[in-house]
Design an enzyme around this catalytic site. Structure first.
Site, PDB file in Angstrom:
ATOM      1  N   LEU A  81      -2.409  13.569 -10.401  1.00 21.79           N
ATOM      2  CA  LEU A  81      -1.947  12.770  -9.666  1.00 21.79           C
ATOM      3  C   LEU A  81      -2.936  11.731  -9.053  1.00 21.79           C
ATOM      4  O   LEU A  81      -2.811  10.704  -8.828  1.00 21.79           O
ATOM      5  CB  LEU A  81      -1.194  13.270  -8.488  1.00 21.79           C
ATOM      6  CG  LEU A  81       0.408  13.356  -8.718  1.00 21.79           C
ATOM      7  CD1 LEU A  81       1.251  13.885  -7.749  1.00 21.79           C
ATOM      8  CD2 LEU A  81       1.227  11.915  -9.156  1.00 21.79           C
ATOM      9  N   ARG A  95      -2.726   7.568  -8.062  1.00 23.46           N
ATOM     10  CA  ARG A  95      -2.970   7.437  -6.528  1.00 23.46           C
ATOM     11  C   ARG A  95      -4.365   6.919  -6.090  1.00 23.46           C
ATOM     12  O   ARG A  95      -4.431   6.001  -5.500  1.00 23.46           O
ATOM     13  CB  ARG A  95      -2.678   8.714  -5.891  1.00 23.46           C
ATOM     14  CG  ARG A  95      -1.140   9.189  -5.632  1.00 23.46           C
ATOM     15  CD  ARG A  95      -1.185  10.493  -5.011  1.00 23.46           C
ATOM     16  NE  ARG A  95       0.275  10.924  -4.883  1.00 23.46           N
ATOM     17  CZ  ARG A  95       0.421  12.286  -4.683  1.00 23.46           C
ATOM     18  NH1 ARG A  95      -0.106  13.131  -4.522  1.00 23.46           N
ATOM     19  NH2 ARG A  95       1.861  12.341  -4.476  1.00 23.46           N
ATOM     20  N   VAL A 149       6.308   4.312  -5.541  1.00 23.18           N
ATOM     21  CA  VAL A 149       6.036   5.382  -6.581  1.00 23.18           C
ATOM     22  C   VAL A 149       4.914   6.111  -6.262  1.00 23.18           C
ATOM     23  O   VAL A 149       4.134   5.881  -5.417  1.00 23.18           O
ATOM     24  CB  VAL A 149       5.647   4.483  -7.914  1.00 23.18           C
ATOM     25  CG1 VAL A 149       6.771   3.775  -8.461  1.00 23.18           C
ATOM     26  CG2 VAL A 149       4.591   3.424  -7.775  1.00 23.18           C
ATOM     27  N   GLU A 150       4.479   7.344  -7.164  1.00 23.67           N
ATOM     28  CA  GLU A 150       3.555   8.251  -6.999  1.00 23.67           C
ATOM     29  C   GLU A 150       3.616   8.796  -5.611  1.00 23.67           C
ATOM     30  O   GLU A 150       2.609   9.014  -4.819  1.00 23.67           O
ATOM     31  CB  GLU A 150       2.159   7.634  -7.121  1.00 23.67           C
ATOM     32  CG  GLU A 150       2.064   6.775  -8.480  1.00 23.67           C
ATOM     33  CD  GLU A 150       2.023   7.856  -9.732  1.00 23.67           C
ATOM     34  OE1 GLU A 150       1.966   9.247  -9.438  1.00 23.67           O
ATOM     35  OE2 GLU A 150       1.568   7.341 -10.829  1.00 23.67           O
ATOM     36  N   GLY A 151       4.795   8.828  -5.164  1.00 22.58           N
ATOM     37  CA  GLY A 151       4.997   9.688  -3.861  1.00 22.58           C
ATOM     38  C   GLY A 151       5.213   8.392  -2.693  1.00 22.58           C
ATOM     39  O   GLY A 151       4.158   7.838  -2.340  1.00 22.58           O
TER      40      GLY A 151
END
Length: 754
Positions: free
Chosen positions: A311, A315, A437-439
Site C-alpha cells: 500500500l 498512499r 480511496v486507499e483508506g
C-alpha cells in the site's frame, strides 16, 4: 542491582501493564510488521537529528526517465480530451489505450528484466502528476497498475515462475490488471471481508490439481470492468488440512484470470462523474490452482502483510502525486485568473479578501510538492514507509481539498458552469475520490497515522509491547525490564527538552549548520517534536489500551505529526534548492501556519486528556499556548503576489502548465495572463490619461500597434471570463433523454413518441 530492580520495581509494573494493555490482534501485528520507520521515528524521538534530514539525497530523474516525460508522457497529454472522456465517450479513446500499452505506461514499476520500464518512485510520481494536470481518468488509469495491484505484489512477493510469466504480460499491456480488496460488507475494515476460498481438488486445464474454490463480491475496483487479470484478496479456509495444519490460514492474495467460468466483470460505477474504469466484480465457484496464490502456497494466509507492505506505493506516490497536480493547478490558475479578472477597476489579486486564499494556495502547492519530493526520496532509498505513506495520503489529499475549495471561491461562477473550458470542475468533482480511496481519510487519521505510528515510530514502545506478549514469563520480564527503563530514561530527557525549549521559546533548541534564515524554524520544529513525544508518552502511560478508542484525541495527534512532517519537508526543499530568497516567504508562511496549528491542536489534546494531573503536567511542560501567531497580513500579501505576479516562484509553479497538451481552458488563461502582464504599462498610461483606448488613439497618444495589442488582450480576457453554454441539440446529445423530456413538457404527442 539489576535483578533487584527487575524483581522489586519492574515486576509490579510489568503485571499492571499486562492487564492494562490489550493484546495485539493478528491483523494489528501484521500491520505493525509491515514497512519501516524513517522520519516519523525522528519526530517521535523528541530530538530530531537535522543533519540526517539534510543528508537525504533529493530525488532526481535519470536521463531515460526525463526522455519518457518529454516524449511519450507529453505526447499522451496531447492526445487527451478530458471533456470528451467524462461527458461524451465515457472512456479513454481506443488510440489512448493502445498508446499506453505500446509505451508501457502500465509497467513503470516493473523491472526492465521483466519487460517493464523500471522507473524510480519519483519518476512514477512525475508521470502521474503530469497526467493529472490534464486528465484525471488518464492519470488514475496509469497509476493503479503501478501501485496496489498484481504487478506490485508480484514484484515484491511472487515466485520466479509467476514473475517470469505475468510481469512481461503486465508490462506490455497484454494483461490489464485490477485488484479486488473492498467488499460489499467490509470497506475500511478489510479484515471483516466475507469473500472466501476453500482449498480443495478440482479440474484445471484437463488435470485434477490442488486448488481453491473462490466466491467473492467486490466493489469500487478500478479497472475491474476491463481487466484481464484480477488480483484478489479473500479469506482462505482449509478444512481438510490439504495445505497444512491451519484450518483457517486467513487473508490471502491470488491471481484470477477474468476469463475463468464464474468470474463476472464489465459493469461500471461512475465515481463522482470521473469516467475512469471502475466497477464491481463477483465470482461464483471459481476454481484456481494453489500455484495462483501470489508467492505460492507458502504465502497462504499472508495477504494482509503483503497488502500493508504494498500500500505504500498508492498512499505514498500515486495519490500525493494527484494531489500535487491539483494544488499546483489551483494555485497557477487562481493566481492568473485573479490577475486577469478585474472588478471595480482593479484586478482581483489586489483585494485583500482574495489575497488570503491566494496565499494559502501558494503555500499549499509548495508544501505538497516538498512533501512529495521527500517521500519519494525515502521510497527510492528502498524504504517501505508504511506510516509516512499513510500520513502523506491523508495530508496531501486534505490540502488538495482545501486548495480546490479556495480556487473555486476565487473563480466563482467561472468554475461553477461546466463545459470544455472549465479546468477546475473536474478536480472539484474528483476530490472525494482521493479523500476516500486507499483508506478513507477519516479512518487513516483517527486509527492509522498516530495509532500505528506511535507504536512503530516510538523508540521503545513496540519493544515493550512485544515483551509483554512473550509467552515465557521470566524472559518476558527481563525483556520488559530492559526496554522499560530505557523508556524511562528517554522520557526524562524528553521532559527536560520540552520544558527547556518551551520556556526559552525554542532559543535552546537545535538547528542544523547552514540553516541560515530558516534556523528559527528548525528550532521551533525541535521544540514541538519534544512536546509531541512527551504527550505521546503520557498518553500511553495514563490511557494505555484505551487510547485505541479515543479517536478524536488520536486524530489530533495525527494532525500534529502531519504538520511536523510537512514542515520539515518544506525546510528540506528550501535547503535542497539552494535556499532561494524568492521562496523564503512561502517557507515562512508554511512554518508559521503549522506552528500556530500545532499549538492549538496540542492545547486541545491536553484539554481532553482523561487524566487531569497528567494534563496539568503536560500543560506546564509543553506550554502549548506560548506560540507565535500564524502568518501576518503583510506576509500573506507577499505570498499572494508570488503566484499572481511574474517571477521565479510562478515560473517554477507553472513549468508543466505552459507546455503543449494542457487543458484548453488553461491554455486560454495562460495567453490572457501573458498579454495582461505585457500590456500593464499601456493600461497604466491610459489610467493616468483617464482616456479610453479609442480616445487615446484618436488623440495620437496611442499607436495603432499598441491599440491592436489592447484589442487582442480584450479578446483573450473575454475568452477566459466567458463560460460554456450549449444549444438544445448539444444538450440532447449529452443527455439523450432531454428531447423526450422537452416533448413531454410541451405536450407534443408526436415528439414524445419519437
Amino acid at each position: 542491582m539489576s535483578s533487584f530492580r527487575r524483581d522489586r520495581i519492574t515486576k509490579p509494573i510489568f503485571r499492571w501493564a499486562r492487564k492494562a494493555m490489550p493484546g495485539l490482534s493478528q491483523t494489528e501485528r501484521e500491520a505493525l510488521n509491515a514497512g519501516e520507520v524513517w522520519w516519523d521515528a525522528e519526530l517521535f524521538s523528541g530530538n530530531p537529528d537535522w543533519s540526517k534530514l539534510l543528508a537525504v539525497a533529493p530525488p532526481e530523474l535519470t536521463a531515460e526517465e526525463q526522455k519518457f516525460l518529454h516524449g511519450p508522457c507529453r505526447e499522451l497529454c496531447e492526445m487527451l480530451d478530458d471533456w470528451a472522456i467524462n461527458h461524451t465517450d465515457g472512456d479513454l479513446s481506443p488510440a489512448v489505450w493502445d498508446f499506453m500499452r505500446r509505451q508501457r505506461f502500465f509497467g513503470m514499476i516493473i523491472p526492465k528484466s521483466h519487460g517493464g520500464l523500471g522507473f524510480s518512485a519519483f519518476a512514477h510520481s512525475e508521470v502521474v502528476r503530469r497526467l493529472s494536470l490534464v486528465s484525471l481518468p488518464a492519470a488514475v488509469t496509469v497509476m493503479v497498475p503501478n501501485s496496489l495491484g498484481p504487478g506490485e505484489l508480484l514484484h515484491l512477493f511472487g515466485t520466479k515462475a509467476q514473475k517470469d510469466h505475468w510481469l512481461p504480460r503486465l508490462a506490455d499491456g497484454r494483461e490489464l490488471p485490477a485488484f479486488g480488496l473492498t467488499s460489499d460488507e467490509a470497506g475500511s475494515d478489510a479484515a471483516s471481508m466475507l469473500d472466501h476460498g476453500v482449498v480443495c481438488r478440482g479440474d484445471w486445464q484437463g488435470k485434477e490439481v490442488l486448488g481453491i474454490r473462490l466466491n467473492w463480491s467486490k466493489r469500487y475496483i478500478t479497472l475491474a470492468p476491463v481487466c484481464t487479470l484480477l488480483g484478489l484478496a479473500f479469506k482462505l479456509e482449509d478444512p481438510e488440512g490439504l495445505l497444512g495444519d491451519e484450518a483457517e490460514p486467513g487473508i490471502t492474495c491470488a491471481l484470477v484470470p477474468t476469463d475463468l467460468p464464474g468470474v463476472e466483470v464489465g459493469r461500471r460505477h461512475i465515481p463522482s462523474g470521473t469516467m475512469f474504469q471502475n466497477g464491481p466484480t463477483t465470482g461464483t465457484d471459481v476454481f484456481i490452482p494453489v500455484e495462483n496464490i501470489i508467492g505460492g502456497p507458502d504465502y497462504a494466509g499472508k495477504g494482509w502483510l503483503m497488502l500493508m507492505s504494498a500500500l505504500a506505493a498508492g498512499r505514498g506516490v500515486s495519490l500525493p502525486s494527484l494531489a500535487c497536480a491539483a494544488t499546483t493547478l489551483a494555485a497557477h490558475s487562481s493566481g492568473a485568473y485573479a490577475r486577469v479578472r478585474e472588478q471595480f477597476g482593479l484586478p482581483l489579486a489586489k483585494f485583500e479578501g482574495i489575497q488570503e486564499p491566494l496565499a494559502r494556495l501558494a503555500a499549499n502547492a509548495y508544501a505538497v510538492e516538498a512533501a512529495r519530493h521527500l517521500t519519494c526520496a525515502g521510497l527510492d532509498e528502498g524504504r517501505a514507509l508504511s506510516v509516512i505513506s499513510a500520513l502523506m495520503k491523508y495530508s496531501a489529499t486534505e490540502l488538495m481539498r482545501a486548495s480546490i475549495d479556495d480556487a473555486m471561491d476565487i473563480h466563482a461562477g467561472k468554475a461553477v458552469i461546466d463545459g470544455p473550458m472549465n479546468y477546475l470542475s473536474p478536480n472539484y468533482r474528483a476530490v472525494p475520490i482521493g479523500i476516500t480511496v486507499e483508506g478513507a481519510n477519516i479512518v487513516t487519521r483517527s486509527l492509522m497515522v498516530f495509532g500505528q505510528g506511535a507504536i512503530r515510530a516510538h523508540p521503545h514502545l513496540l519493544d515493550e509491547i512485544l515483551a509483554l506478549e512473550e509467552g515465557q514469563e521470566d524472559a518476558a520480564l527481563s525483556a520488559f525490564d530492559t526496554h522499560f527503563w530505557r523508556h524511562v530514561g528517554h522520557s526524562l530527557r524528553t521532559i527536560g527538552r520540552s520544558l527547556g525549549r518551551a520556556i526559552t521559546r525554542s532559543a535552546v533548541a537545535p538547528a542544523p549548520r547552514g540553516a541560515a534564515r530558516a534556523a528559527p524554524f528548525y528550532r521551533e520544529l525541535s521544540r514541538w517534536s519534544a512536546a509531541y513525544a512527551l504527550t505521546a508518552d503520557l498518553a500511553f502511560l495514563s490511557i494505555g489500551g484505551g487510547l485505541k478508542r479515543m479517536e478524536m484525541l488520536s486524530g489530533r495527534m495525527a494532525d500534529i505529526l502531519s504538520e511536523l512532517y510537512i514542515t520539515l519537508a518544506v525546510l528540506k526543499r528550501w535547503h535542497d534548492q539552494g535556499q532561494p530568497d524568492a521562496d523564503f516567504d512561502l517557507v515562512a508562511y508554511n512554518a508559521r501556519r503549522s506552528f500556530a496549528r500545532i499549538g492549538q491542536l496540542l492545547d486541545e489534546v491536553i484539554a481532553n486528556f482523561p487524566s487531569r494531573p497528567a494534563a496539568l503536567f503536560l500543560r506546564m511542560a509543553t506550554m502549548p499556548r506560548a506560540v507565535a501567531r500564524g502568518p501576518s497580513d503583510a506576509l500573506t500579501t507577499r505570498c499572494a503576489a508570488l503566484i499572481s505576479e511574474p517571477g521565479p516562484v510562478r515560473d517554477a509553479l507553472s513549468a508543466d502548465l505552459t507546455v503543449p497538451g494542457q487543458h484548453p481552458g488553461i491554455l486560454a488563461l495562460n495567453d490572457a495572463y501573458t498579454r495582461t502582464i505585457a500590456t500593464d504599462p499601456l493600461r497604466r498610461r491610459l489610467r493616468e490619461l483617464k482616456m479610453t483606448p479609442d480616445a487615446a488613439l484618436e488623440a495620437g497618444l496611442l499607436s495603432p500597434d499598441e491599440k491592436g495589442r489592447l484589442d487582442e488582450l480584450a479578446t483573450a480576457v473575454g475568452k477566459v471570463i466567458a463560460v460554456d453554454d450549449f444549444t438544445p441539440a448539444q444538450i440532447a446529445a449529452l443527455f439523450p433523454g432531454a428531447k423526450k423530456a422537452k416533448a413531454t413538457r410541451s405536450g407534443s404527442p408526436k415528439e414524445a413518441a419519437e
